[in-house]
Design a protein around this motif. Structure first.
Motif, PDB file in Angstrom:
ATOM      1  N   LYS A 137      45.877  12.207  39.357  1.00  0.00           N
ATOM      2  CA  LYS A 137      45.652  10.897  38.733  1.00  0.00           C
ATOM      3  C   LYS A 137      44.995   9.907  39.683  1.00  0.00           C
ATOM      4  O   LYS A 137      44.310   8.972  39.258  1.00  0.00           O
ATOM      5  N   ALA A 138      45.210  10.135  40.988  1.00  0.00           N
ATOM      6  CA  ALA A 138      44.642   9.214  41.978  1.00  0.00           C
ATOM      7  C   ALA A 138      43.208   9.584  42.330  1.00  0.00           C
ATOM      8  O   ALA A 138      42.552   8.881  43.104  1.00  0.00           O
ATOM      9  N   GLY A 139      42.727  10.720  41.797  1.00  0.00           N
ATOM     10  CA  GLY A 139      41.353  11.131  42.063  1.00  0.00           C
ATOM     11  C   GLY A 139      41.215  12.105  43.207  1.00  0.00           C
ATOM     12  O   GLY A 139      40.088  12.475  43.580  1.00  0.00           O
ATOM     13  N   ASN A 140      42.327  12.536  43.781  1.00  0.00           N
ATOM     14  CA  ASN A 140      42.255  13.534  44.853  1.00  0.00           C
ATOM     15  C   ASN A 140      41.890  14.894  44.264  1.00  0.00           C
ATOM     16  O   ASN A 140      42.445  15.308  43.249  1.00  0.00           O
ATOM     17  N   LYS A 141      40.988  15.564  44.948  1.00  0.00           N
ATOM     18  CA  LYS A 141      40.522  16.854  44.458  1.00  0.00           C
ATOM     19  C   LYS A 141      41.288  18.006  45.102  1.00  0.00           C
ATOM     20  O   LYS A 141      41.649  17.948  46.270  1.00  0.00           O
ATOM     21  N   GLY A 142      41.493  19.050  44.329  1.00  0.00           N
ATOM     22  CA  GLY A 142      42.133  20.260  44.842  1.00  0.00           C
ATOM     23  C   GLY A 142      41.482  21.498  44.237  1.00  0.00           C
ATOM     24  O   GLY A 142      40.767  21.415  43.240  1.00  0.00           O
ATOM     25  N   THR A 143      41.708  22.622  44.863  1.00  0.00           N
ATOM     26  CA  THR A 143      41.164  23.895  44.360  1.00  0.00           C
ATOM     27  C   THR A 143      42.212  24.996  44.500  1.00  0.00           C
ATOM     28  O   THR A 143      43.119  24.913  45.334  1.00  0.00           O
ATOM     29  N   ALA A 144      42.040  26.030  43.709  1.00  0.00           N
ATOM     30  CA  ALA A 144      42.865  27.239  43.809  1.00  0.00           C
ATOM     31  C   ALA A 144      41.967  28.426  43.500  1.00  0.00           C
ATOM     32  O   ALA A 144      41.244  28.433  42.496  1.00  0.00           O
ATOM     33  N   LYS A 145      42.014  29.411  44.396  1.00  0.00           N
ATOM     34  CA  LYS A 145      41.135  30.564  44.254  1.00  0.00           C
ATOM     35  C   LYS A 145      41.854  31.717  43.550  1.00  0.00           C
ATOM     36  O   LYS A 145      42.966  32.095  43.927  1.00  0.00           O
ATOM     37  N   ALA A 146      41.192  32.260  42.536  1.00  0.00           N
ATOM     38  CA  ALA A 146      41.696  33.455  41.851  1.00  0.00           C
ATOM     39  C   ALA A 146      40.846  34.653  42.291  1.00  0.00           C
ATOM     40  O   ALA A 146      39.611  34.593  42.248  1.00  0.00           O
ATOM     41  N   ILE A 147      41.518  35.697  42.746  1.00  0.00           N
ATOM     42  CA  ILE A 147      40.818  36.909  43.208  1.00  0.00           C
ATOM     43  C   ILE A 147      41.352  38.113  42.428  1.00  0.00           C
ATOM     44  O   ILE A 147      42.557  38.358  42.397  1.00  0.00           O
ATOM     45  N   VAL A 148      40.444  38.858  41.812  1.00  0.00           N
ATOM     46  CA  VAL A 148      40.835  40.044  41.052  1.00  0.00           C
ATOM     47  C   VAL A 148      40.072  41.254  41.593  1.00  0.00           C
ATOM     48  O   VAL A 148      38.845  41.209  41.725  1.00  0.00           O
ATOM     49  N   ASN A 149      40.808  42.291  41.935  1.00  0.00           N
ATOM     50  CA  ASN A 149      40.162  43.525  42.411  1.00  0.00           C
ATOM     51  C   ASN A 149      40.832  44.775  41.839  1.00  0.00           C
ATOM     52  O   ASN A 149      40.685  45.866  42.398  1.00  0.00           O
ATOM     53  N   ASN A 150      41.568  44.610  40.737  1.00  0.00           N
ATOM     54  CA  ASN A 150      42.283  45.747  40.154  1.00  0.00           C
ATOM     55  C   ASN A 150      41.690  46.218  38.827  1.00  0.00           C
ATOM     56  O   ASN A 150      42.292  47.017  38.121  1.00  0.00           O
ATOM     57  N   ILE A 151      40.480  45.734  38.501  1.00  0.00           N
ATOM     58  CA  ILE A 151      39.828  46.176  37.273  1.00  0.00           C
ATOM     59  C   ILE A 151      38.991  47.426  37.557  1.00  0.00           C
ATOM     60  O   ILE A 151      38.208  47.458  38.502  1.00  0.00           O
ATOM     61  N   ASP A 152      39.190  48.432  36.732  1.00  0.00           N
ATOM     62  CA  ASP A 152      38.420  49.678  36.841  1.00  0.00           C
ATOM     63  C   ASP A 152      38.073  50.136  35.436  1.00  0.00           C
ATOM     64  O   ASP A 152      38.929  50.610  34.693  1.00  0.00           O
ATOM     65  N   LYS A 153      36.820  49.986  35.065  1.00  0.00           N
ATOM     66  CA  LYS A 153      36.385  50.383  33.728  1.00  0.00           C
ATOM     67  C   LYS A 153      35.477  51.607  33.748  1.00  0.00           C
ATOM     68  O   LYS A 153      34.861  51.953  32.743  1.00  0.00           O
ATOM     69  N   ILE A 154      35.418  52.269  34.901  1.00  0.00           N
ATOM     70  CA  ILE A 154      34.548  53.435  35.049  1.00  0.00           C
ATOM     71  C   ILE A 154      35.372  54.710  34.861  1.00  0.00           C
ATOM     72  O   ILE A 154      36.408  54.893  35.498  1.00  0.00           O
ATOM     73  N   ALA A 155      34.893  55.586  34.005  1.00  0.00           N
ATOM     74  CA  ALA A 155      35.602  56.848  33.741  1.00  0.00           C
ATOM     75  C   ALA A 155      35.595  57.721  34.991  1.00  0.00           C
ATOM     76  O   ALA A 155      34.580  57.811  35.696  1.00  0.00           O
ATOM     77  N   PRO A 156      36.714  58.375  35.293  1.00  0.00           N
ATOM     78  CA  PRO A 156      36.763  59.270  36.454  1.00  0.00           C
ATOM     79  C   PRO A 156      35.944  60.529  36.203  1.00  0.00           C
ATOM     80  O   PRO A 156      35.701  60.915  35.059  1.00  0.00           O
ATOM     81  N   THR A 157      35.528  61.159  37.278  1.00  0.00           N
ATOM     82  CA  THR A 157      34.765  62.400  37.167  1.00  0.00           C
ATOM     83  C   THR A 157      35.405  63.482  38.029  1.00  0.00           C
ATOM     84  O   THR A 157      36.198  63.191  38.931  1.00  0.00           O
ATOM     85  N   ALA A 158      35.066  64.711  37.733  1.00  0.00           N
ATOM     86  CA  ALA A 158      35.533  65.851  38.524  1.00  0.00           C
ATOM     87  C   ALA A 158      34.559  67.000  38.304  1.00  0.00           C
ATOM     88  O   ALA A 158      33.669  66.926  37.449  1.00  0.00           O
ATOM     89  N   LYS A 159      34.723  68.047  39.079  1.00  0.00           N
ATOM     90  CA  LYS A 159      33.889  69.230  38.951  1.00  0.00           C
ATOM     91  C   LYS A 159      34.770  70.449  38.712  1.00  0.00           C
ATOM     92  O   LYS A 159      35.976  70.399  38.952  1.00  0.00           O
ATOM     93  N   VAL A 160      34.161  71.519  38.241  1.00  0.00           N
ATOM     94  CA  VAL A 160      34.909  72.764  38.077  1.00  0.00           C
ATOM     95  C   VAL A 160      34.340  73.811  39.027  1.00  0.00           C
ATOM     96  O   VAL A 160      33.130  73.892  39.238  1.00  0.00           O
ATOM     97  N   LYS A 161      35.245  74.577  39.608  1.00  0.00           N
ATOM     98  CA  LYS A 161      34.856  75.664  40.496  1.00  0.00           C
ATOM     99  C   LYS A 161      35.392  76.968  39.927  1.00  0.00           C
ATOM    100  O   LYS A 161      36.514  77.025  39.424  1.00  0.00           O
TER     101      LYS A 161
END
Length: 207
Positions: free
Chosen positions: A54-78
């Motif tokens: 209310k007094a006009g002081n500025k603040g920030t908060a950082k959000a960090i996300v690194n747990n999203i994985d939308k890529i399908a896994p791959t494997a090979k057959v031997k």
């Protein structure tokens, strides 16, 4: 002013993650993100909430996300062998792109082919993305090579009778009788021709 950030999930996920600004040290007004306390991450990254008191002081908060994985896994057959064989072929799932869980085949990473065919391994990663890989086996041949016997005569005779193994393919080799495809009977009896093909399969025929 200060505030904290909480997340809809911190576990591996293939869904969007929502970061929420909360627990402000005092009454604040968010000045970015359209004034919303929620920010949705469609992919891993960083977002900075900006706010004022209310007094006009500025603040920030950082959000960090690194747990999203939308890529399908791959494997090979031997394969236990890719050469022509008369034995079973065992296929092993290997070279995973990440940690996975096999969701078919009883969770096993091996599959035994007793005959030619196709099998698809299905698996999932920690984020819930599904992947699959197909194993194809067509090098099993368990049918013995075949041939037929031709006789010099089938009539009553007082002469020797010659039995000839015929109908042999180019890749078939006689492994007894000195490699010869004929056998001469000087009296009634039996003789067994034994032969093999290039794949190691053994066949036999009785004259």
């Amino acid at each position: 002013p200060t505030a904290k950030v909480k997340y809809s999930t911190t576990q591996p996920t293939n869904k969007n993650v929502v970061a929420t600004l909360f627990d402000a040290s005092e009454e604040i007004t968010i000045t970015n993100n359209n004034g919303s306390e929620n920010y949705s991450f469609e992919e891993n990254g960083t977002f900075i909430f900006e706010f004022v008191d209310k007094a006009g002081n500025k603040g920030t908060a950082k959000a960090i996300v690194n747990n999203i994985d939308k890529i399908a896994p791959t494997a090979k057959v031997k394969y236990s062998t890719t050469k022509p064989t008369t034995k079973d072929v065992v296929v092993t799932l290997a070279d995973y792109s990440e940690d996975i869980k096999i969701i078919n085949n009883g969770g096993k990473n091996t599959y035994k082919f007793t005959k030619n065919g196709v099998f698809t391994f299905e698996f999932i990663d920690k984020a819930g993305n599904k992947g699959s890989v197909m194993a194809i086996v067509n090098n099993i041949k368990k049918v013995s090579p075949s041939a037929k016997i031709v006789y010099s005569t089938k009539e009553l005779t007082n002469k020797n009778v010659t039995a000839t193994l015929s109908g042999l393919g180019k890749d078939i080799k006689i492994i007894n009788n000195g490699g010869k495809n004929t056998y001469t009977f000087t009296e009634n009896g039996e003789f067994t021709f034994e032969f093999t093909d290039s794949k190691g399969q053994i066949g036999s025929l009785v004259a």
